[in-house]
Design a protein around this motif. Structure first.
Motif, PDB file in Angstrom:
ATOM      1  N   LEU A  74       0.829  -1.199   0.000  1.00  0.00           N
ATOM      2  CA  LEU A  74       0.000   0.000   0.000  1.00  0.00           C
ATOM      3  C   LEU A  74       0.862   1.246   0.000  1.00  0.00           C
ATOM      4  O   LEU A  74       1.869   1.312   0.702  1.00  0.00           O
ATOM      5  CB  LEU A  74      -0.908   0.003   1.232  1.00  0.00           C
ATOM      6  CG  LEU A  74      -1.847  -1.192   1.320  1.00  0.00           C
ATOM      7  CD1 LEU A  74      -2.463  -1.285   2.699  1.00  0.00           C
ATOM      8  CD2 LEU A  74      -2.912  -1.094   0.256  1.00  0.00           C
ATOM      9  N   PRO A  75       0.484   2.250  -0.790  1.00  0.00           N
ATOM     10  CA  PRO A  75       1.261   3.489  -0.794  1.00  0.00           C
ATOM     11  C   PRO A  75       1.157   4.193   0.553  1.00  0.00           C
ATOM     12  O   PRO A  75       0.174   4.019   1.274  1.00  0.00           O
ATOM     13  CB  PRO A  75       0.612   4.319  -1.908  1.00  0.00           C
ATOM     14  CG  PRO A  75      -0.689   3.684  -2.204  1.00  0.00           C
ATOM     15  CD  PRO A  75      -0.646   2.283  -1.705  1.00  0.00           C
ATOM     16  N   PRO A  76       2.161   4.989   0.902  1.00  0.00           N
ATOM     17  CA  PRO A  76       2.122   5.692   2.188  1.00  0.00           C
ATOM     18  C   PRO A  76       1.001   6.722   2.231  1.00  0.00           C
ATOM     19  O   PRO A  76       0.633   7.307   1.209  1.00  0.00           O
ATOM     20  CB  PRO A  76       3.490   6.356   2.282  1.00  0.00           C
ATOM     21  CG  PRO A  76       4.009   6.411   0.892  1.00  0.00           C
ATOM     22  CD  PRO A  76       3.366   5.285   0.140  1.00  0.00           C
ATOM     23  N   LEU A  77       0.467   6.923   3.406  1.00  0.00           N
ATOM     24  CA  LEU A  77      -0.575   7.928   3.632  1.00  0.00           C
ATOM     25  C   LEU A  77      -0.072   8.937   4.656  1.00  0.00           C
ATOM     26  O   LEU A  77       0.570   8.558   5.627  1.00  0.00           O
ATOM     27  CB  LEU A  77      -1.849   7.270   4.185  1.00  0.00           C
ATOM     28  CG  LEU A  77      -2.584   6.316   3.277  1.00  0.00           C
ATOM     29  CD1 LEU A  77      -3.714   5.633   4.048  1.00  0.00           C
ATOM     30  CD2 LEU A  77      -3.144   7.051   2.082  1.00  0.00           C
ATOM     31  N   ASP A  78      -0.392  10.199   4.429  1.00  0.00           N
ATOM     32  CA  ASP A  78      -0.049  11.228   5.408  1.00  0.00           C
ATOM     33  C   ASP A  78      -1.173  11.322   6.427  1.00  0.00           C
ATOM     34  O   ASP A  78      -2.331  11.561   6.064  1.00  0.00           O
ATOM     35  CB  ASP A  78       0.142  12.584   4.719  1.00  0.00           C
ATOM     36  CG  ASP A  78       1.378  12.616   3.842  1.00  0.00           C
ATOM     37  OD1 ASP A  78       2.341  11.885   4.158  1.00  0.00           O
ATOM     38  OD2 ASP A  78       1.377  13.351   2.841  1.00  0.00           O
ATOM     39  N   ASN A  79      -0.852  11.115   7.691  1.00  0.00           N
ATOM     40  CA  ASN A  79      -1.812  11.258   8.793  1.00  0.00           C
ATOM     41  C   ASN A  79      -3.066  10.412   8.612  1.00  0.00           C
ATOM     42  O   ASN A  79      -4.166  10.851   8.919  1.00  0.00           O
ATOM     43  CB  ASN A  79      -2.203  12.727   8.981  1.00  0.00           C
ATOM     44  CG  ASN A  79      -1.001  13.593   9.268  1.00  0.00           C
ATOM     45  OD1 ASN A  79      -0.120  13.208  10.033  1.00  0.00           O
ATOM     46  ND2 ASN A  79      -0.930  14.744   8.624  1.00  0.00           N
ATOM     47  N   ASP A  80      -2.917   9.210   8.088  1.00  0.00           N
ATOM     48  CA  ASP A  80      -4.050   8.311   7.888  1.00  0.00           C
ATOM     49  C   ASP A  80      -3.548   6.880   7.956  1.00  0.00           C
ATOM     50  O   ASP A  80      -2.333   6.650   7.942  1.00  0.00           O
ATOM     51  CB  ASP A  80      -4.712   8.582   6.532  1.00  0.00           C
ATOM     52  CG  ASP A  80      -6.192   8.200   6.496  1.00  0.00           C
ATOM     53  OD1 ASP A  80      -6.678   7.558   7.444  1.00  0.00           O
ATOM     54  OD2 ASP A  80      -6.854   8.550   5.509  1.00  0.00           O
ATOM     55  N   VAL A  81      -4.455   5.936   8.051  1.00  0.00           N
ATOM     56  CA  VAL A  81      -4.103   4.516   8.056  1.00  0.00           C
ATOM     57  C   VAL A  81      -4.981   3.780   7.055  1.00  0.00           C
ATOM     58  O   VAL A  81      -6.043   4.277   6.659  1.00  0.00           O
ATOM     59  CB  VAL A  81      -4.271   3.883   9.461  1.00  0.00           C
ATOM     60  CG1 VAL A  81      -3.322   4.502  10.464  1.00  0.00           C
ATOM     61  CG2 VAL A  81      -5.713   3.995   9.929  1.00  0.00           C
ATOM     62  N   TRP A  82      -4.531   2.607   6.642  1.00  0.00           N
ATOM     63  CA  TRP A  82      -5.288   1.780   5.721  1.00  0.00           C
ATOM     64  C   TRP A  82      -6.209   0.848   6.494  1.00  0.00           C
ATOM     65  O   TRP A  82      -5.849   0.370   7.562  1.00  0.00           O
ATOM     66  CB  TRP A  82      -4.339   0.934   4.873  1.00  0.00           C
ATOM     67  CG  TRP A  82      -3.563   1.729   3.891  1.00  0.00           C
ATOM     68  CD1 TRP A  82      -2.261   2.115   3.982  1.00  0.00           C
ATOM     69  CD2 TRP A  82      -4.044   2.249   2.646  1.00  0.00           C
ATOM     70  NE1 TRP A  82      -1.904   2.843   2.880  1.00  0.00           N
ATOM     71  CE2 TRP A  82      -2.982   2.932   2.037  1.00  0.00           C
ATOM     72  CE3 TRP A  82      -5.273   2.195   1.994  1.00  0.00           C
ATOM     73  CZ2 TRP A  82      -3.097   3.559   0.803  1.00  0.00           C
ATOM     74  CZ3 TRP A  82      -5.401   2.816   0.765  1.00  0.00           C
ATOM     75  CH2 TRP A  82      -4.318   3.492   0.187  1.00  0.00           C
ATOM     76  N   VAL A  83      -7.382   0.577   5.944  1.00  0.00           N
ATOM     77  CA  VAL A  83      -8.284  -0.439   6.493  1.00  0.00           C
ATOM     78  C   VAL A  83      -8.631  -1.417   5.378  1.00  0.00           C
ATOM     79  O   VAL A  83      -8.732  -1.034   4.212  1.00  0.00           O
ATOM     80  CB  VAL A  83      -9.571   0.160   7.105  1.00  0.00           C
ATOM     81  CG1 VAL A  83      -9.252   0.989   8.329  1.00  0.00           C
ATOM     82  CG2 VAL A  83     -10.349   0.985   6.099  1.00  0.00           C
ATOM     83  N   ASP A  84      -8.801  -2.680   5.753  1.00  0.00           N
ATOM     84  CA  ASP A  84      -9.224  -3.689   4.783  1.00  0.00           C
ATOM     85  C   ASP A  84     -10.748  -3.783   4.825  1.00  0.00           C
ATOM     86  O   ASP A  84     -11.413  -2.947   5.432  1.00  0.00           O
ATOM     87  CB  ASP A  84      -8.547  -5.026   5.062  1.00  0.00           C
ATOM     88  CG  ASP A  84      -8.935  -5.629   6.407  1.00  0.00           C
ATOM     89  OD1 ASP A  84      -9.739  -5.024   7.156  1.00  0.00           O
ATOM     90  OD2 ASP A  84      -8.430  -6.724   6.713  1.00  0.00           O
ATOM     91  N   ILE A  85     -11.295  -4.804   4.190  1.00  0.00           N
ATOM     92  CA  ILE A  85     -12.754  -4.921   4.107  1.00  0.00           C
ATOM     93  C   ILE A  85     -13.387  -5.061   5.496  1.00  0.00           C
ATOM     94  O   ILE A  85     -14.447  -4.506   5.747  1.00  0.00           O
ATOM     95  CB  ILE A  85     -13.171  -6.089   3.168  1.00  0.00           C
ATOM     96  CG1 ILE A  85     -14.670  -6.074   2.894  1.00  0.00           C
ATOM     97  CG2 ILE A  85     -12.757  -7.417   3.719  1.00  0.00           C
ATOM     98  CD1 ILE A  85     -15.088  -5.119   1.833  1.00  0.00           C
ATOM     99  N   ALA A  86     -12.724  -5.768   6.399  1.00  0.00           N
ATOM    100  CA  ALA A  86     -13.266  -5.910   7.753  1.00  0.00           C
ATOM    101  C   ALA A  86     -13.286  -4.564   8.474  1.00  0.00           C
ATOM    102  O   ALA A  86     -14.276  -4.201   9.122  1.00  0.00           O
ATOM    103  CB  ALA A  86     -12.454  -6.931   8.543  1.00  0.00           C
ATOM    104  N   GLY A  87     -12.197  -3.812   8.353  1.00  0.00           N
ATOM    105  CA  GLY A  87     -12.148  -2.497   8.981  1.00  0.00           C
ATOM    106  C   GLY A  87     -13.153  -1.537   8.368  1.00  0.00           C
ATOM    107  O   GLY A  87     -13.819  -0.773   9.064  1.00  0.00           O
ATOM    108  N   ALA A  88     -13.269  -1.579   7.039  1.00  0.00           N
ATOM    109  CA  ALA A  88     -14.233  -0.708   6.352  1.00  0.00           C
ATOM    110  C   ALA A  88     -15.653  -1.053   6.784  1.00  0.00           C
ATOM    111  O   ALA A  88     -16.474  -0.161   7.015  1.00  0.00           O
ATOM    112  CB  ALA A  88     -14.088  -0.840   4.842  1.00  0.00           C
ATOM    113  N   ALA A  89     -15.940  -2.346   6.923  1.00  0.00           N
ATOM    114  CA  ALA A  89     -17.276  -2.774   7.342  1.00  0.00           C
ATOM    115  C   ALA A  89     -17.573  -2.304   8.765  1.00  0.00           C
ATOM    116  O   ALA A  89     -18.678  -1.833   9.059  1.00  0.00           O
ATOM    117  CB  ALA A  89     -17.396  -4.294   7.239  1.00  0.00           C
ATOM    118  N   ALA A  90     -16.584  -2.409   9.643  1.00  0.00           N
ATOM    119  CA  ALA A  90     -16.772  -1.973  11.025  1.00  0.00           C
ATOM    120  C   ALA A  90     -17.041  -0.468  11.100  1.00  0.00           C
ATOM    121  O   ALA A  90     -17.938  -0.025  11.807  1.00  0.00           O
ATOM    122  CB  ALA A  90     -15.545  -2.335  11.865  1.00  0.00           C
ATOM    123  N   VAL A  91     -16.282   0.316  10.350  1.00  0.00           N
ATOM    124  CA  VAL A  91     -16.448   1.767  10.373  1.00  0.00           C
ATOM    125  C   VAL A  91     -17.756   2.180   9.694  1.00  0.00           C
ATOM    126  O   VAL A  91     -18.469   3.054  10.176  1.00  0.00           O
ATOM    127  CB  VAL A  91     -15.237   2.461   9.707  1.00  0.00           C
ATOM    128  CG1 VAL A  91     -15.469   3.956   9.562  1.00  0.00           C
ATOM    129  CG2 VAL A  91     -13.973   2.194  10.512  1.00  0.00           C
TER     130      VAL A  91
END
Length: 122
Positions: free
Chosen positions: A40-57
């Motif tokens: 995954l490319p770097p993000l400034d002041n953010d984190v990556w979420v996968d499908i489980a994380g996206a579903a939870a949010v």
């Protein structure tokens, strides 16, 4: 005949280019962020979420998200496009949080507009 739709727009990352960049960083003594190790490319002041994380949010089941992506839904505010790496989907957490805020805000507005009690209170 059934035609399968892809989850486009999906950003594709070239595996060989990514591997080369990771090796160069490690050779320089740099420690790449965990997301980079997943491709995954770097993000400034953010984190990556996968499908489980996206579903939870988002507050929905993972199957709902994949269904929305394949059909470009929800119609009033389509779910954010993911980045696909090695057959897995990832989103910046801020994109999912923003989508949920906008989606639930629209839903609340629509609910109040159709609620007779909400009109009489104003």
């Amino acid at each position: 005949m059934t035609i399968s739709k892809s989850t486009s727009p999906v950003e594709i990352v070239d595996l060989h280019e990514h591997l080369a960049a990771l090796r160069q960083a490690l050779d320089r003594g740099e420690r790449p962020p965990a997301g980079a190790l997943l491709g995954l490319p770097p993000l400034d002041n953010d984190v990556w979420v996968d499908i489980a994380g996206a579903a939870a949010v988002a507050g929905v089941a993972p199957k709902t998200i994949t269904g929305w992506l394949s059909r470009g839904q929800p119609k009033r505010l389509p779910f954010p496009a993911p980045i696909r790496i090695l057959y897995r989907l990832y989103w910046p957490l801020s994109a999912i949080e923003s989508w949920r805020q906008n989606y639930t805000g629209q839903q609340d507005t629509n609910d109040h507009a159709s609620d007779p009690g909400a009109r009489s209170a104003s």
